[in-house]
Design a protein around this motif. Structure first.
Motif, short mmCIF file in Angstrom:
data_model
loop_
_atom_site.label_atom_id
_atom_site.label_comp_id
_atom_site.label_asym_id
_atom_site.label_seq_id
_atom_site.Cartn_x
_atom_site.Cartn_y
_atom_site.Cartn_z
N LEU A 55 0.83 -1.21 0.00
CA LEU A 55 0.00 0.00 0.00
C LEU A 55 0.86 1.24 0.00
CD1 LEU A 55 -1.85 -2.25 1.34
CD2 LEU A 55 -3.15 -0.33 2.23
N GLU A 56 0.48 2.17 -0.87
CA GLU A 56 1.08 3.50 -0.89
C GLU A 56 -0.02 4.53 -0.64
OE1 GLU A 56 4.09 4.66 -1.04
OE2 GLU A 56 5.05 2.69 -1.25
N PHE A 123 2.36 -2.20 4.44
CA PHE A 123 1.84 -0.84 4.62
C PHE A 123 3.01 0.12 4.58
CE2 PHE A 123 -1.28 -3.63 6.42
CZ PHE A 123 -2.51 -3.03 6.18
N ASP A 124 3.21 0.79 3.44
CA ASP A 124 4.34 1.70 3.29
C ASP A 124 3.96 3.11 3.75
OD1 ASP A 124 6.92 2.46 2.67
OD2 ASP A 124 6.48 2.85 0.56
N GLU A 125 4.96 3.84 4.23
CA GLU A 125 4.77 5.22 4.71
C GLU A 125 3.60 5.30 5.71
OE1 GLU A 125 7.14 6.92 4.02
OE2 GLU A 125 7.89 6.40 2.05
N PHE A 126 3.57 4.35 6.61
CA PHE A 126 2.44 4.28 7.54
C PHE A 126 2.42 5.48 8.49
CE2 PHE A 126 0.05 2.59 11.22
CZ PHE A 126 -1.09 2.18 10.56
N HIS A 127 3.54 6.17 8.60
CA HIS A 127 3.57 7.33 9.50
C HIS A 127 2.60 8.43 9.06
CE1 HIS A 127 6.40 8.39 6.23
NE2 HIS A 127 5.96 9.61 6.44
N GLU A 128 2.17 8.40 7.81
CA GLU A 128 1.22 9.42 7.36
C GLU A 128 -0.16 9.22 7.99
OE1 GLU A 128 1.03 10.34 3.27
OE2 GLU A 128 3.19 10.34 2.99
N SER A 130 -2.99 7.76 7.29
CA SER A 130 -4.22 8.06 6.57
C SER A 130 -5.35 7.21 7.10
CB SER A 130 -4.03 7.80 5.07
OG SER A 130 -3.94 6.41 4.82
N LEU A 131 -6.57 7.68 6.88
CA LEU A 131 -7.76 6.97 7.34
C LEU A 131 -7.83 5.58 6.72
CD1 LEU A 131 -10.45 7.18 8.93
CD2 LEU A 131 -11.49 8.08 6.84
N GLN A 132 -7.57 5.49 5.43
CA GLN A 132 -7.66 4.19 4.76
C GLN A 132 -6.57 3.24 5.22
OE1 GLN A 132 -9.75 2.72 2.61
NE2 GLN A 132 -11.21 4.40 2.69
N ALA A 133 -5.39 3.75 5.56
CA ALA A 133 -4.33 2.88 6.07
C ALA A 133 -4.71 2.29 7.43
CB ALA A 133 -3.02 3.65 6.18
N ASP A 134 -5.26 3.13 8.31
CA ASP A 134 -5.71 2.63 9.62
C ASP A 134 -6.82 1.60 9.46
OD1 ASP A 134 -3.90 4.19 10.90
OD2 ASP A 134 -5.33 5.35 12.06
N LEU A 135 -7.76 1.87 8.53
CA LEU A 135 -8.84 0.92 8.30
C LEU A 135 -8.30 -0.38 7.71
CD1 LEU A 135 -11.82 0.10 8.05
CD2 LEU A 135 -11.89 1.31 5.85
N GLY A 136 -7.42 -0.27 6.72
CA GLY A 136 -6.86 -1.47 6.10
C GLY A 136 -6.11 -2.33 7.10
N LEU A 137 -5.35 -1.69 8.00
CA LEU A 137 -4.61 -2.44 9.01
C LEU A 137 -5.57 -3.14 9.97
CD1 LEU A 137 -1.81 -3.14 10.12
CD2 LEU A 137 -1.97 -1.11 11.58
N ALA A 138 -6.64 -2.45 10.39
CA ALA A 138 -7.61 -3.04 11.31
C ALA A 138 -8.31 -4.24 10.68
CB ALA A 138 -8.65 -1.99 11.74
N LEU A 139 -8.68 -4.11 9.41
CA LEU A 139 -9.35 -5.22 8.72
C LEU A 139 -8.40 -6.40 8.51
CD1 LEU A 139 -11.55 -3.38 6.06
CD2 LEU A 139 -12.15 -4.06 8.38
N CYS A 140 -7.15 -6.11 8.16
CA CYS A 140 -6.18 -7.19 7.96
C CYS A 140 -5.90 -7.93 9.27
CB CYS A 140 -4.89 -6.63 7.38
SG CYS A 140 -4.97 -6.29 5.61
N ASP A 150 -1.97 -17.56 8.33
CA ASP A 150 -0.71 -17.58 7.58
C ASP A 150 -0.43 -16.26 6.89
OD1 ASP A 150 -2.92 -18.01 5.85
OD2 ASP A 150 -1.56 -18.74 4.30
N LEU A 151 -1.39 -15.34 6.91
CA LEU A 151 -1.18 -14.03 6.28
C LEU A 151 -0.17 -13.23 7.10
CD1 LEU A 151 -2.08 -11.97 4.06
CD2 LEU A 151 -3.75 -11.13 5.74
N LYS A 152 0.78 -12.60 6.42
CA LYS A 152 1.77 -11.78 7.11
C LYS A 152 1.59 -10.31 6.75
CE LYS A 152 5.27 -15.45 7.40
NZ LYS A 152 5.36 -15.54 8.88
N MET A 153 2.00 -9.46 7.69
CA MET A 153 1.93 -8.02 7.46
C MET A 153 3.25 -7.37 7.85
SD MET A 153 -1.87 -6.67 8.49
CE MET A 153 -1.89 -7.34 10.13
N LEU A 154 3.61 -6.36 7.08
CA LEU A 154 4.82 -5.58 7.34
C LEU A 154 4.43 -4.11 7.29
CD1 LEU A 154 7.89 -5.13 7.63
CD2 LEU A 154 8.06 -5.35 5.13
N VAL A 155 4.68 -3.41 8.38
CA VAL A 155 4.41 -1.98 8.45
C VAL A 155 5.74 -1.24 8.33
CG1 VAL A 155 3.55 -0.09 9.86
CG2 VAL A 155 2.35 -2.28 9.85
N MET A 156 5.84 -0.37 7.31
CA MET A 156 7.09 0.36 7.06
C MET A 156 6.85 1.85 7.21
SD MET A 156 8.87 -1.70 3.88
CE MET A 156 7.99 -0.80 2.62
#
Length: 829
Positions: A55-56, A123-128, A130-140, A150-156
């Motif tokens: 995600l960008e 999740f790239d540039e997560f420091h920004e 954004s509303l959609q990034a927070d929502l996407g992370l919560a749903l994931c 088995d799904l993995k997540m990386l927050v950058m």
């Protein structure tokens, strides 16, 4: 391949993801995390041939990073590396890494909550934040817990405080890369006073920087309006053909963005005038100088008013450092900060997360689509504010996306969510299509979500949305950003193709206001006598001076500044009363008002048709509901007081007698005025059903009504304990006054008490009567509760006075042995 700072931590990152479902990676700007990390993880065994989704926050960065990664593999975009952004998708059957914007991830999750075939979400540039990034992370995170362990997540991130995120992800490892940055000299240039600084002042600093330094210049400005102003000033001041000026913002086409990012020809220099879109994930070739205005433009939502406004704010320290870092990506550089070092001390450390300040209606609709109606069911880095969520829920109910109680998403709400647009816009499209206005609605949908394409260039700005519609269609008297206009036209066509939208285009734009009313039912405005408008949502609004729309009786407001008691209208369109009556019946309510009219002392009824806070019409009710009439009549009695009722002497005395007895025995009912007013429904309502006013109330027998509140035993006891009269020695029956519960009194002529030795008592002998002793002319001569003392001590003084004034009357020497009389003298036979 040139080594990047991120390469040194790739082994640690791989091991962390092998051992954990989730990981956090922090890396300084320029470390290469965006383009190196996805490629480095592509062949990890745990990925098992599945895709990586990255995600960008911005479309520009998504396209740019995908193209760069593809080029390092010697491929074109759409092969191993692809991207999905609004109106532009390049993926193929062999694509393994998809760079997407955040709204795209939400659509993917809603379509397939288990994200089958995807092994890693970055999740790239997560420091920004954004509303959609927070929502996407919560749903994931919920997807991991319920469907895909088995799904993995990386927050950058470059500037994120990693520990809270690592804790949210399950106490996972944090991998850090210090990155590589060249030294950047910081020069502070405080803003001089004056409104022209953003044009003249910034242009002056740019020209100075061009003369003092080599390389290209990147200028951060708050918005497109400022970019255009500075560009105009530079073009008028710079006559050097080797200097090229570019604008960089999220509304550019892919081709225009590529041109900005590419290096210029040998012997040329470039100036890039950018919004905050250039802060992260982009490397603008050749930049050695950054000029930072210190400002950015954000949307702020007010739960109190339900309105958003664009606000220009100062940047945070984190944003300022990101911007300065653009000058040191490829070589040493210089950063001009257009503020003082003292001012810098007051900057906030980082910007507030969008979820704390945004309109949450889109987020809440996504949650309901996901199957969650309570945001607390998901894990958030910052919980969505409750007032904004309630405002969002109220709006979704009004738009019909949720049932009237806000408990469940409706079929209409599911259709709205499929558009991937703000619920207001989606609702407008769905309402417009069945009545044949789909084509016009799609044009408005694109215009309302886009930046203004009109360049007013000295002309007074207009608030009329129809002017924008004309500009979109290539007509009208205003200059436009032609590139932006063509992109919006393509977006309209894409929207129409994707959803099969057809219908009249409305060449005159006369139905703009109607379609706006579908999107903004809470912003339908009616002109008041002072020229301002009352909106259906209850807020006041007004136009700036000189606006032609200010003479319209009815308007619909699409954009306001939400400042002060009357918001300034920035974008609106007229609507007719006929259109409101025909198409907005669902937004209206018939309000029946039954009320007490103090002037006529009666109940009146009227029917009002309302559109939110706006009254559309009123008529009297000929046959108002009886239950409401009764309620209003009771309220009228409370308002006017018990004197509205027909109090006879007998009724009042019965009340006072009962109050007197209750004063000595709480088992009796409370008939005091206050108690009666507070209990009208219990003792009076049954007798006045069908009555409407004071004239009807006069038919009541209040004594009988009050007496019915006493039992048979109490009525009998009342006669004993609090008799209505006292029979004096003369034989007269004198009424007892109980208005003072502590001192019931009898007013009687003195001569009628001759022969009575003691004060009479009531209430079983507990309470002596207060005797008002009267002269033959019925004037009081003495008040006493001790008649015996009066006879022995006071009578003789009183006798002298009365004998002198009433010589024909009988004034015996011994009143206890004298005969009581109602005459001047006792009757002698």
């Amino acid at each position: 391949m040139v080594l990047m700072p991120i390469d040194s931590v790739i082994p640690d990152l791989k091991q962390a993801l092998l051992d954990n479902r989730n990981t956090v990676l922090t890396a300084a700007p320029g470390a290469g995390k965006t383009t190196r990390v996805p490629l480095a993880l592509l062949n990890e065994p745990w990925l098992n041939g599945q895709k990586i989704i990255m995600l960008e926050p911005r479309r520009l960065a998504a396209r740019s990073s995908a193209k760069y990664m593809a080029s390092t593999l010697g491929e074109a975009v759409g092969g191993t590396i692809g991207y999905r952004v609004k109106m532009d998708t390049k993926v193929g059957p062999l694509t393994r890494i998809e760079v997407v914007t955040e709204g795209v991830l939400t659509r993917m999750l809603q379509a397939d909550p288990s994200l089958e075939g995807i092994g890693l979400v970055i999740f790239d540039e997560f420091h920004e934040r954004s509303l959609q990034a927070d929502l996407g992370l919560a749903l994931c995170l919920q997807c991991q817990d319920l469907l895909r362990d088995d799904l993995k997540m990386l927050v950058m991130s470059a500037t994120l405080e990693a520990e809270p995120v690592a804790e949210l992800l399950g106490g996972v490892p944090v991998i850090s890369s210090v990155g590589r940055s060249y030294p950047v000299e910081t020069i502070y240039r405080p803003k001089p006073s004056g409104s022209g600084y953003m044009t003249d002042g910034v242009a002056q600093v740019i020209i100075e920087a061009l003369r003092a330094h080599e390389g290209d210049v990147l200028v951060f400005l708050p918005g497109i309006g400022e970019i255009r102003s500075v560009e105009s000033k530079l073009r008028a001041s710079l006559r050097d053909a080797s200097i090229r000026i570019f604008a960089l913002h999220g509304g550019l086409s892919a081709e225009a963005q590529d041109e900005v990012l590419a290096p210029v020809a040998s012997g040329q220099r470039k100036i890039v005038l950018a919004t905050s879109v250039a802060e992260t994930s982009l490397t603008v070739e050749g930049i050695t100088v950054v000029i930072d205005s210190g400002l950015m433009r954000v949307s702020r939502f007010s739960p109190r008013t339900g309105m958003s406004r664009l606000e220009t704010i100062t940047v945070s320290v984190a944003s300022a450092d990101q911007r300065r870092g653009r000058a040191g990506r490829l070589m040493p550089g210089t950063c001009y900060r257009l503020w003082s070092q003292e001012e810098e001390q007051s900057l906030s450390s980082r910007s507030a997360p969008e979820i704390m300040e945004a309109d949450l209606a889109p987020l809440l609709l996504e949650l309901y689509m996901w199957g969650v109606k309570d945001a607390a069911q998901l894990a958030w880095l910052d919980n969505p504010p409750a007032p904004a969520l309630q405002q969002a829920r109220d709006l979704l109910v009004q738009l019909g996306a949720l049932d009237k109680d806000g408990q469940f998403i409706t079929p209409h709400g599911r259709q709205m969510a499929e558009f991937g647009k703000h619920p207001r816009i989606a609702h407008m499209l769905l309402r417009a299509i069945p009545i044949g206005f789909g084509s016009l609605a799609s044009e408005l949908a694109v215009l309302l979500e886009a930046r203004d394409i009109i360049r007013f260039e000295g002309k007074a700005p207009t608030s009329d949305l129809r002017v924008r519609l004309e500009a979109l269609r290539g007509r009208g008297g205003y200059a436009t950003d032609e590139g932006a206009r063509r992109r919006l036209v393509e977006e309209v066509k894409l929207l129409q193709r994707e959803h099969g939208i057809k219908g009249a285009a409305d060449p005159e734009g006369t139905d703009c206001g109607l379609l706006l009313a579908f999107a903004y039912p809470d912003r339908i405005g009616r002109r008041r006598d002072n020229g301002k408008y009352l909106l259906s949502g209850g807020r006041g609004a007004e136009f700036a001076s000189g606006q032609a729309l200010a003479h319209e009786q009815w308007i619909v407001v699409a954009d306001v500044d939400d400042m002060g008691s009357d918001s300034r209208i920035r974008l609106a369109a007229p609507i007719s009363m006929e259109q409101i009556a025909t198409h907005l019946q669902d937004e209206m309510n018939e309000e029946t008002q039954i009320y007490w009219d103090s002037e006529s002392k009666s109940v009146r009824g009227r029917s009002r048709k309302r559109l939110g806070a706006l009254q559309l019409g009123e008529k009297p009710l000929s046959r108002p509901p009886a239950n409401l009439v009764l309620q209003a009549l009771l309220e009228g009695i409370r308002t006017e007081g018990l004197e509205l009722l027909p109090w006879t002497k007998a009724a009042r005395q019965l009340q006072e007698r009962t109050v007197f007895v209750r004063h000595h025995d709480n088992a009796w009912p409370d008939l005091s005025d206050l108690a009666l007013l507070n209990s009208l429904e219990q003792w009076l309502a049954g007798y006045i059903d069908g009555m409407k006013g004071r004239s009807d109330l006069q038919r009541l027998n209040l004594k009988d009504i009050l007496e019915s509140m006493l039992s048979w035993e109490q009525r009998r006891e009342l006669e004993n304990s609090a008799p209505t009269h006292w029979t004096v020695p003369s034989g007269s029956r004198i009424p007892i006054d109980y208005s003072d519960i502590n001192a019931p009194l009898v007013a009687v002529r003195l001569q009628e008490l001759f022969g009575l030795p003691e004060t009479p008592r009531i209430a079983g002998g507990r309470v002596p009567l207060t005797l008002h002793l009267l002269s033959p002319a019925q004037r009081p001569v003495q008040v006493t509760r001790d008649l015996a003392s009066f006879w022995s001590h006071t009578y003789f003084e009183v006798r002298k006075d009365l004998k002198g004034r009433y010589p024909k009357h009988y004034w015996p020497d011994n009143p206890l042995e004298a005969e009581a009389t109602r005459r001047a003298k006792p009757f002698r036979t």
